[in-house]
Design a protein around this motif. Structure first.
Motif, PDB file in Angstrom:
ATOM      1  N   VAL A   1       0.171 -11.489 -15.121  1.00 30.19           N
ATOM      2  CA  VAL A   1       1.523 -11.940 -14.816  1.00 30.19           C
ATOM      3  C   VAL A   1       1.747 -11.772 -13.326  1.00 30.19           C
ATOM      4  O   VAL A   1       1.216 -10.840 -12.706  1.00 30.19           O
ATOM      5  CB  VAL A   1       2.568 -11.156 -15.653  1.00 30.19           C
ATOM      6  CG1 VAL A   1       2.489  -9.661 -15.377  1.00 30.19           C
ATOM      7  CG2 VAL A   1       3.966 -11.684 -15.426  1.00 30.19           C
ATOM      8  N   TYR A   2       2.516 -12.696 -12.744  1.00 32.01           N
ATOM      9  CA  TYR A   2       2.720 -12.714 -11.303  1.00 32.01           C
ATOM     10  C   TYR A   2       4.194 -12.818 -10.950  1.00 32.01           C
ATOM     11  O   TYR A   2       4.977 -13.432 -11.678  1.00 32.01           O
ATOM     12  CB  TYR A   2       1.983 -13.905 -10.676  1.00 32.01           C
ATOM     13  CG  TYR A   2       0.489 -13.860 -10.862  1.00 32.01           C
ATOM     14  CD1 TYR A   2      -0.109 -14.462 -11.959  1.00 32.01           C
ATOM     15  CD2 TYR A   2      -0.327 -13.217  -9.931  1.00 32.01           C
ATOM     16  CE1 TYR A   2      -1.484 -14.422 -12.139  1.00 32.01           C
ATOM     17  CE2 TYR A   2      -1.708 -13.176 -10.097  1.00 32.01           C
ATOM     18  CZ  TYR A   2      -2.273 -13.778 -11.204  1.00 32.01           C
ATOM     19  OH  TYR A   2      -3.636 -13.731 -11.380  1.00 32.01           O
ATOM     20  N   ALA A   3       4.535 -12.269  -9.804  1.00 25.32           N
ATOM     21  CA  ALA A   3       5.846 -12.516  -9.232  1.00 25.32           C
ATOM     22  C   ALA A   3       5.922 -13.979  -8.815  1.00 25.32           C
ATOM     23  O   ALA A   3       4.917 -14.580  -8.417  1.00 25.32           O
ATOM     24  CB  ALA A   3       6.069 -11.609  -8.024  1.00 25.32           C
ATOM     25  N   ASP A   4       7.113 -14.550  -8.879  1.00 27.69           N
ATOM     26  CA  ASP A   4       7.287 -15.950  -8.509  1.00 27.69           C
ATOM     27  C   ASP A   4       6.834 -16.214  -7.075  1.00 27.69           C
ATOM     28  O   ASP A   4       6.301 -17.287  -6.768  1.00 27.69           O
ATOM     29  CB  ASP A   4       8.762 -16.349  -8.659  1.00 27.69           C
ATOM     30  CG  ASP A   4       9.182 -16.437 -10.117  1.00 27.69           C
ATOM     31  OD1 ASP A   4      10.405 -16.461 -10.367  1.00 27.69           O
ATOM     32  OD2 ASP A   4       8.303 -16.483 -11.001  1.00 27.69           O
ATOM     33  N   SER A   5       7.028 -15.243  -6.216  1.00 20.72           N
ATOM     34  CA  SER A   5       6.737 -15.441  -4.796  1.00 20.72           C
ATOM     35  C   SER A   5       5.244 -15.581  -4.500  1.00 20.72           C
ATOM     36  O   SER A   5       4.865 -16.058  -3.433  1.00 20.72           O
ATOM     37  CB  SER A   5       7.303 -14.270  -3.986  1.00 20.72           C
ATOM     38  OG  SER A   5       6.738 -13.045  -4.430  1.00 20.72           O
ATOM     39  N   VAL A   6       4.392 -15.148  -5.435  1.00 26.59           N
ATOM     40  CA  VAL A   6       2.947 -15.218  -5.192  1.00 26.59           C
ATOM     41  C   VAL A   6       2.228 -16.105  -6.204  1.00 26.59           C
ATOM     42  O   VAL A   6       1.017 -16.340  -6.076  1.00 26.59           O
ATOM     43  CB  VAL A   6       2.307 -13.810  -5.197  1.00 26.59           C
ATOM     44  CG1 VAL A   6       3.025 -12.887  -4.225  1.00 26.59           C
ATOM     45  CG2 VAL A   6       2.288 -13.206  -6.594  1.00 26.59           C
ATOM     46  N   GLN A   7       2.957 -16.577  -7.199  1.00 25.52           N
ATOM     47  CA  GLN A   7       2.346 -17.411  -8.241  1.00 25.52           C
ATOM     48  C   GLN A   7       1.631 -18.609  -7.617  1.00 25.52           C
ATOM     49  O   GLN A   7       2.187 -19.301  -6.771  1.00 25.52           O
ATOM     50  CB  GLN A   7       3.436 -17.896  -9.195  1.00 25.52           C
ATOM     51  CG  GLN A   7       2.949 -18.774 -10.323  1.00 25.52           C
ATOM     52  CD  GLN A   7       2.259 -17.978 -11.417  1.00 25.52           C
ATOM     53  OE1 GLN A   7       2.769 -16.967 -11.882  1.00 25.52           O
ATOM     54  NE2 GLN A   7       1.103 -18.455 -11.837  1.00 25.52           N
ATOM     55  N   GLY A   8       0.385 -18.816  -8.024  1.00 28.05           N
ATOM     56  CA  GLY A   8      -0.377 -19.936  -7.497  1.00 28.05           C
ATOM     57  C   GLY A   8      -1.132 -19.640  -6.214  1.00 28.05           C
ATOM     58  O   GLY A   8      -2.004 -20.419  -5.819  1.00 28.05           O
ATOM     59  N   ARG A   9      -0.815 -18.511  -5.566  1.00 33.92           N
ATOM     60  CA  ARG A   9      -1.511 -18.149  -4.325  1.00 33.92           C
ATOM     61  C   ARG A   9      -2.368 -16.890  -4.513  1.00 33.92           C
ATOM     62  O   ARG A   9      -3.416 -16.760  -3.879  1.00 33.92           O
ATOM     63  CB  ARG A   9      -0.502 -17.895  -3.208  1.00 33.92           C
ATOM     64  CG  ARG A   9       0.355 -19.092  -2.852  1.00 33.92           C
ATOM     65  CD  ARG A   9       1.185 -18.816  -1.591  1.00 33.92           C
ATOM     66  NE  ARG A   9       2.126 -17.715  -1.774  1.00 33.92           N
ATOM     67  CZ  ARG A   9       2.143 -16.622  -1.003  1.00 33.92           C
ATOM     68  NH1 ARG A   9       1.278 -16.488  -0.002  1.00 33.92           N
ATOM     69  NH2 ARG A   9       3.048 -15.667  -1.224  1.00 33.92           N
ATOM     70  N   PHE A  10      -1.906 -15.989  -5.345  1.00 36.09           N
ATOM     71  CA  PHE A  10      -2.612 -14.719  -5.563  1.00 36.09           C
ATOM     72  C   PHE A  10      -3.251 -14.716  -6.946  1.00 36.09           C
ATOM     73  O   PHE A  10      -2.720 -15.299  -7.896  1.00 36.09           O
ATOM     74  CB  PHE A  10      -1.637 -13.545  -5.482  1.00 36.09           C
ATOM     75  CG  PHE A  10      -1.091 -13.253  -4.109  1.00 36.09           C
ATOM     76  CD1 PHE A  10      -1.256 -14.117  -3.042  1.00 36.09           C
ATOM     77  CD2 PHE A  10      -0.402 -12.064  -3.878  1.00 36.09           C
ATOM     78  CE1 PHE A  10      -0.762 -13.844  -1.782  1.00 36.09           C
ATOM     79  CE2 PHE A  10       0.112 -11.758  -2.637  1.00 36.09           C
ATOM     80  CZ  PHE A  10      -0.061 -12.656  -1.587  1.00 36.09           C
ATOM     81  N   THR A  11      -4.379 -14.016  -7.041  1.00 37.59           N
ATOM     82  CA  THR A  11      -5.061 -13.850  -8.324  1.00 37.59           C
ATOM     83  C   THR A  11      -5.449 -12.397  -8.509  1.00 37.59           C
ATOM     84  O   THR A  11      -6.151 -11.822  -7.661  1.00 37.59           O
ATOM     85  CB  THR A  11      -6.321 -14.724  -8.399  1.00 37.59           C
ATOM     86  OG1 THR A  11      -5.981 -16.094  -8.199  1.00 37.59           O
ATOM     87  CG2 THR A  11      -6.986 -14.574  -9.766  1.00 37.59           C
ATOM     88  N   ILE A  12      -4.990 -11.824  -9.607  1.00 36.69           N
ATOM     89  CA  ILE A  12      -5.369 -10.461  -9.942  1.00 36.69           C
ATOM     90  C   ILE A  12      -6.544 -10.514 -10.915  1.00 36.69           C
ATOM     91  O   ILE A  12      -6.608 -11.378 -11.798  1.00 36.69           O
ATOM     92  CB  ILE A  12      -4.179  -9.679 -10.547  1.00 36.69           C
ATOM     93  CG1 ILE A  12      -4.528  -8.208 -10.722  1.00 36.69           C
ATOM     94  CG2 ILE A  12      -3.697 -10.311 -11.853  1.00 36.69           C
ATOM     95  CD1 ILE A  12      -3.323  -7.342 -11.128  1.00 36.69           C
TER      96      ILE A  12
END
Length: 125
Positions: free
Chosen positions: A58-69
């Protein structure tokens, strides 16, 4: 559980960086993990969370699509791959963990038991 974050640094806007977090002292595969960050003058905020087996994230909206955990349980290591970095991503990045019996991810600070010391990420414009 001890968590040690590393991999931060200085990067230009639009660039990429991967930070890591190594866990010791507990069976890593039984721990849900997450990343948080605290920018200058800001409260610490959730970035991303991942289930114990890596199947759910799950991602914060601000990083969705740019960050990958992601995580490698064989290496007791958690990762955060950050692409298309922006100056607003400048922060100290913290890894966190908590024991879990289910396939869940957690987004709140109070859900986490263990915290790493943080690694600084600076994005220049």
């Amino acid at each position: 559980v001890q968590l040690q974050a590393s991999g931060g640094g200085l990067v230009q806007a639009g660039g990429s960086l991967r930070v890591s977090c190594v866990a010791s002292g507990h069976t890593f595969g039984n721990i849900a993990m997450g990343w948080f960050r605290q920018g200058p003058g800001k409260e610490r905020e959730f970035v991303a969370g991942i289930s114990w087996n890596g199947d759910r994230a799950v991602y914060a909206d601000s990083v969705q699509g740019r960050f990958t955990i992601s995580r490698d349980n064989a290496k007791n290591t958690l990762y955060l791959r950050m692409n298309s970095l922006k100056p607003l991503d400048t922060a100290v990045y913290y890894c966190a963990g908590r024991p879990t019996a289910g396939d869940k991810q957690y987004t709140r600070e109070r859900d986490y038991t263990y915290w790493g010391q943080g690694t600084q990420v600076t994005v220049s414009s």
